[in-house]
Design an enzyme around this catalytic site. Structure first.
Site, PDB file in Angstrom:
ATOM      1  N   SER A 129      -9.121  -3.474  10.879  1.00 39.80           N
ATOM      2  CA  SER A 129      -8.904  -2.209  11.462  1.00 39.80           C
ATOM      3  C   SER A 129      -8.879  -1.128  10.207  1.00 39.80           C
ATOM      4  CB  SER A 129      -7.467  -1.776  12.026  1.00 39.80           C
ATOM      5  OG  SER A 129      -6.961  -0.770  12.276  1.00 39.80           O
ATOM      6  N   TYR A 159       2.441  -4.533  11.448  1.00 35.92           N
ATOM      7  CA  TYR A 159       0.860  -4.685  11.893  1.00 35.92           C
ATOM      8  C   TYR A 159      -0.119  -4.437  10.796  1.00 35.92           C
ATOM      9  CZ  TYR A 159      -3.496  -3.105  13.853  1.00 35.92           C
ATOM     10  OH  TYR A 159      -4.758  -2.814  14.023  1.00 35.92           O
TER      11      TYR A 159
END
Length: 278
Positions: free
Chosen positions: A133, A146
């Site tokens: 990401s 995360y």
């Protein structure tokens, strides 16, 4: 790429499902894997093979890989897409949830790589595509665990790239920006559950609203999952793929800004983007 076998984890929805379809259309023999095979009936109808697989379970993962190898002779491309976003203040998130986040996003990815690598080394070729990401390069408010998982994906991918180059195996990192999918709604639910009351409540609600908005079709700062899938297919079919692909609206510019701006200046930009007061 004709006849190459690709395994896509997290194949029941979102980026994984669309990637499986696009790889199939590009000529790959595709196996889409997820914990619930019934959610992949549409892929079966489209000609994609489906496999029940829990990346956090050693027996399940081994059984899936061995079954694919027995049926198709080997796995040429692994797309490590399975993952989710656990949001909440580090102070609030139980370590059992933190462990679950790392088990799926990091250890599950490593487990799948370990299982396919012996065959790739024996053939002297292969491609491992790890879905990270833009959040593997910088953090957003209340996303500590995360982001820790995605930073780990980046580091593991760099290490694997060095280790596997002598065997003719490519390792690719995909760094999507904000994507219109259920991922944002799930992350919003996580942050409200973990930090919706107490000292972080105001931040949690601001972050949750931003995450919820990213899932809406009219959210202009997000890209469709098809954009990411096209990048994955491009990397899977490339003779010499790049080590990193920053894909989707905002990913490359945000990563660049995170590298050149002072930390506190970038912190203010990110906080403002998420509506968090400082």
């Amino acid at each position: 790429m004709g006849g190459d076998v690709a395994l896509v984890t997290g194949g029941s929805s979102g980026i994984g499902e669309i990637t499986a379809r696009q790889l199939h259309d590009a000529g790959f023999t595709v196996y889409a894997a997820a914990r619930r095979a019934d959610k992949m009936a549409g892929l079966e109808e489209a000609g994609v093979h489906t496999v029940t697989l829990d990346v956090t379970d050693e027996a399940s993962a081994r059984r899936a890989v061995e079954g694919i190898v027995a049926e198709s002779g080997g796995i040429d491309v692994l797309v490590n897409n399975a993952g989710y976003g656990s949001y909440g203040a580090v102070e609030d998130v139980p370590l059992t949830e933190a462990q679950a986040q790392l088990d799926v996003n990091v250890l599950g990815l490593a487990r799948m790589a370990q299982l396919v690598l012996p065959g790739m080394r024996a053939r002297g070729s292969g491609t491992i595509i790890n879905i990270s990401s833009m959040g593997g390069r910088f953090v957003t408010p209340l996303g500590g665990w995360y982001h820790a998982s995605k930073y780990a994906v980046e580091a593991l991918s760099d290490a694997m790239r060095l280790e596997l180059a002598p065997f003719g195996i490519d390792v690719v990192v995909i760094e999507p920006g904000s994507i219109r999918s259920a991922w944002g709604s799930i992350a919003a639910e996580k942050v409200r559950h973990a930090s919706g009351s107490g000292p972080y409540a105001r931040q949690a609600e601001a972050v949750a609203k931003t995450l919820d908005a990213s899932a809406r079709p009219d959210f202009r700062a997000a890209s469709d999952p098809e954009v990411v899938a096209r990048g994955i297919v491009r990397a899977a079919g490339a003779r010499r793929p790049r080590s990193r692909y920053a894909i989707g609206r905002g990913s490359a510019p945000a990563i660049a800004l995170s590298r050149v701006l002072p930390d506190r200046v970038f912190d203010r930009l990110i906080a403002r983007a998420f509506g968090v007061r400082r």
